[in-house]
Structures are given as C-alpha cells and as structure tokens.
Design a protein around this motif. Structure first.
Motif, mmCIF file in Angstrom:
data_model
loop_
_atom_site.group_PDB
_atom_site.id
_atom_site.type_symbol
_atom_site.label_atom_id
_atom_site.label_comp_id
_atom_site.label_asym_id
_atom_site.label_seq_id
_atom_site.Cartn_x
_atom_site.Cartn_y
_atom_site.Cartn_z
ATOM 1 N N CYS A 108 17.606 10.579 -14.766
ATOM 2 C CA CYS A 108 17.590 11.754 -15.642
ATOM 3 C C CYS A 108 18.448 11.507 -16.865
ATOM 4 O O CYS A 108 19.472 10.834 -16.808
ATOM 5 C CB CYS A 108 18.007 13.020 -14.908
ATOM 6 S SG CYS A 108 19.698 13.050 -14.335
ATOM 7 N N TRP B 291 18.743 18.538 -18.028
ATOM 8 C CA TRP B 291 18.566 17.101 -17.848
ATOM 9 C C TRP B 291 17.137 16.837 -17.387
ATOM 10 O O TRP B 291 16.661 17.434 -16.418
ATOM 11 C CB TRP B 291 19.550 16.562 -16.810
ATOM 12 C CG TRP B 291 20.995 16.596 -17.262
ATOM 13 C CD1 TRP B 291 21.477 17.079 -18.442
ATOM 14 C CD2 TRP B 291 22.127 16.149 -16.505
ATOM 15 N NE1 TRP B 291 22.841 16.962 -18.489
ATOM 16 C CE2 TRP B 291 23.270 16.382 -17.316
ATOM 17 C CE3 TRP B 291 22.291 15.577 -15.254
ATOM 18 C CZ2 TRP B 291 24.563 16.061 -16.888
ATOM 19 C CZ3 TRP B 291 23.569 15.260 -14.827
ATOM 20 C CH2 TRP B 291 24.691 15.486 -15.628
ATOM 21 N N GLN B 292 16.473 15.919 -18.083
ATOM 22 C CA GLN B 292 15.062 15.624 -17.802
ATOM 23 C C GLN B 292 14.914 14.474 -16.802
ATOM 24 O O GLN B 292 15.549 13.430 -16.950
ATOM 25 C CB GLN B 292 14.317 15.278 -19.094
ATOM 26 C CG GLN B 292 12.845 15.006 -18.865
ATOM 27 C CD GLN B 292 12.045 14.915 -20.142
ATOM 28 O OE1 GLN B 292 10.811 14.946 -20.115
ATOM 29 N NE2 GLN B 292 12.720 14.817 -21.273
ATOM 30 N N ILE B 293 14.043 14.670 -15.823
ATOM 31 C CA ILE B 293 13.828 13.681 -14.764
ATOM 32 C C ILE B 293 12.570 12.862 -15.042
ATOM 33 O O ILE B 293 11.525 13.397 -15.398
ATOM 34 C CB ILE B 293 13.705 14.377 -13.396
ATOM 35 C CG1 ILE B 293 15.049 14.975 -12.990
ATOM 36 C CG2 ILE B 293 13.214 13.398 -12.317
ATOM 37 C CD1 ILE B 293 15.025 15.722 -11.664
ATOM 38 N N THR C 25 12.539 12.401 -6.506
ATOM 39 C CA THR C 25 12.562 13.477 -7.499
ATOM 40 C C THR C 25 13.303 14.696 -6.980
ATOM 41 O O THR C 25 14.135 15.283 -7.682
ATOM 42 C CB THR C 25 11.124 13.857 -7.902
ATOM 43 O OG1 THR C 25 10.427 12.700 -8.367
ATOM 44 C CG2 THR C 25 11.125 14.906 -8.994
ATOM 45 N N VAL D 214 21.314 17.234 -9.720
ATOM 46 C CA VAL D 214 21.516 17.812 -11.048
ATOM 47 C C VAL D 214 21.971 19.263 -10.931
ATOM 48 O O VAL D 214 22.915 19.698 -11.617
ATOM 49 C CB VAL D 214 20.219 17.706 -11.885
ATOM 50 C CG1 VAL D 214 20.367 18.469 -13.206
ATOM 51 C CG2 VAL D 214 19.877 16.246 -12.160
ATOM 52 N N PRO E 186 17.578 20.779 -13.998
ATOM 53 C CA PRO E 186 16.642 19.654 -14.065
ATOM 54 C C PRO E 186 15.292 20.142 -14.577
ATOM 55 O O PRO E 186 14.852 21.246 -14.232
ATOM 56 C CB PRO E 186 16.549 19.187 -12.616
ATOM 57 C CG PRO E 186 16.804 20.425 -11.816
ATOM 58 C CD PRO E 186 17.762 21.271 -12.620
ATOM 59 N N TYR F 189 11.141 18.631 -15.749
ATOM 60 C CA TYR F 189 10.176 17.552 -15.487
ATOM 61 C C TYR F 189 9.036 17.738 -16.470
ATOM 62 O O TYR F 189 8.604 18.864 -16.736
ATOM 63 C CB TYR F 189 9.697 17.700 -14.042
ATOM 64 C CG TYR F 189 8.797 16.636 -13.484
ATOM 65 C CD1 TYR F 189 9.312 15.503 -12.876
ATOM 66 C CD2 TYR F 189 7.412 16.797 -13.499
ATOM 67 C CE1 TYR F 189 8.472 14.545 -12.301
ATOM 68 C CE2 TYR F 189 6.564 15.852 -12.933
ATOM 69 C CZ TYR F 189 7.110 14.724 -12.338
ATOM 70 O OH TYR F 189 6.276 13.789 -11.781
#
Length: 255
Positions: free
Chosen positions: A173, A181-183, A201, A208, A215, A217
C-alpha cells in the motif's frame, strides 16, 4: 472507524482532489467546479487535467478547466449520470474535446472496506508483514501492482506470502494522501486461484485500519479477477472517476 466515517473521509479526500466540497457528492443535482489540484491531493494527481468526473452514486461532480466548462455541463446533463462513464456516450465527449487536443484518459472504480464483512482470510502459505525497508529489492515487474517504482517513498506497508523463502504473493500500500492508503496486489502466475490474493489483501487492509488510516482499492471494472478479489477481501464499490487529458499524454502512454 465506522463505515459511515470511512465514506466521509473518502468524500473529503475526493473534494480536496478535485476542488469541491464533500457534501457536493451527496447532492441530487450535478455540480461543476473549477479544476484545481491542491497541495493535499493524492500524490499521483498531476496537471494538466482538462476534466475530472466523480460520482459516489448520487450525482456527478465535474471539475473542469474554464475552457471546457460548457462541454462538461452539457455532457453531464445530457445523459443519466451513470451512463456518462461508459460508451457510447463518452464518444460524444471525446468528439467535443478533440478540437482542444483532449481525450478521455483514465477511468476506474474505487472500493472502500465494509467493516461488517472485512475479516482475516485463510492462506495455505505463511504471511509476513513488510515495511519500507523490506521493499528495496522488490521493485521488479512481477510486483508492479503492489509497489510503484516511481513513487518508492510512498510505499509504506505490505504483506507477503511465502513458499519457503520464496515470495509468491505481495500486497502493498502507498500513502497516497494523509488519511487514505491505496492497496495493490500481485501473485505469481503459478500460485493464483488459491486464495492468496484475498488473504493478502484482507490482511493488509486490516493492518492499515489498525494504523488509523483508510485502505482503498482501485480497479478497472473490466478486470474481473481484481473486482472479485476486492469484493472477496471485504471491499465494496464506493465511487467512480473519469479523467480527460491531452492527446499527446495519452499517445505517450500508448507507446
């Protein structure tokens, strides 16, 4: 955090990204604002952006440069808002942007965690928590969704699956903004369809959340394996976004 709080955080960040108010996404009528990228926008936001359309399922908020405002207003009022993000209607938009050297570029669907569904999922391989210092030797093609070579400083946390000492799957992430925060996820081809992606995931998303961050997605709706992974991991669609950029930028990407 609750699901409602998570959604509010996402809307507040989207508002920062496209220069509107968070409540604009909740209105029933469409909203058009001046395009401007602020200092607290997601890290990968860069000029030039001609037009940005964002919908959380109620309306469209269009963030546009002045010269494209009339085109954007006509477009979002011409069709049902959800049809503005698909063909054949976007051809109408492309045709009108073409004389200005602009085209539709990025389109994606974004997912947020559903806390009522998110839980650790089982994996038949051991999982390890990874931090930034563990990523140094992992910037390779097979992990290009989990880690981003050009933005190493934002890759802050990960979870790896191992077969012995061999890394076979990686969720990473990036701290794209202060609260979200991007996964991203990668699994080696020979280890796919074994539940590894969803285990990684979901575990990373929970890590996170434990750190007080949201998080999220992102995937193209045509990427069915990625969509299934997001949903299985406890995420649900939250908003969709479409961006227009200069033709030369798009042509360079296609090279």
């Amino acid at each position: 955090m609750t699901n409602r709080e998570i959604l509010r955080i996402a809307m507040e960040q989207s508002a920062i990204d496209i220069n509107c108010k968070a409540d604009d996404f909740l209105r029933t009528e469409h909203v058009v604002v001046e395009s401007k990228i602020g200092p607290d926008a997601r890290k990968y936001y860069h000029e030039p952006v001609a037009l940005d359309l964002v919908s959380y399922g109620n309306n469209i908020v269009a963030s546009v440069k002045d010269e494209y405002r009339e085109i954007a207003e006509e477009y979002i009022h011409k069709y049902e808002f959800y049809h503005c993000f698909e063909t054949p209607n976007m051809y109408w938009l492309n045709e009108r942007l073409a004389p200005f050297g602009q085209k539709v570029c990025f389109m994606a669907e974004y997912y947020l965690p559903d806390l009522n569904r998110m839980k650790p999922l089982p994996c038949s391989y051991p999982l390890r928590i990874l931090t930034q210092k563990d990523f140094t030797d992992l910037y390779r093609p097979e992990w290009s969704n989990a880690l981003v070579e050009g933005r190493r400083e934002f890759d802050v946390l990960g979870v790896g699956a191992y077969d012995g000492e061999k890394l076979i799957g990686l969720a990473g992430c990036s701290a794209d903004c202060d609260m979200m925060w991007q996964i991203g996820i990668d699994v080696l081809p020979e280890y796919r369809n074994k539940g590894i992606a969803s285990a990684l995931t979901s575990r990373l998303a929970l890590e996170v959340l434990e750190r007080g961050k949201v998080p999220f997605y992102c995937t193209a709706w045509s990427n069915i394996p990625s969509v299934r992974n997001g949903i299985k991991s406890g995420f649900l669609p939250a908003w969709t976004q479409m961006t227009a950029k200069p033709v030369d930028f798009i042509e360079e990407m296609n090279r």
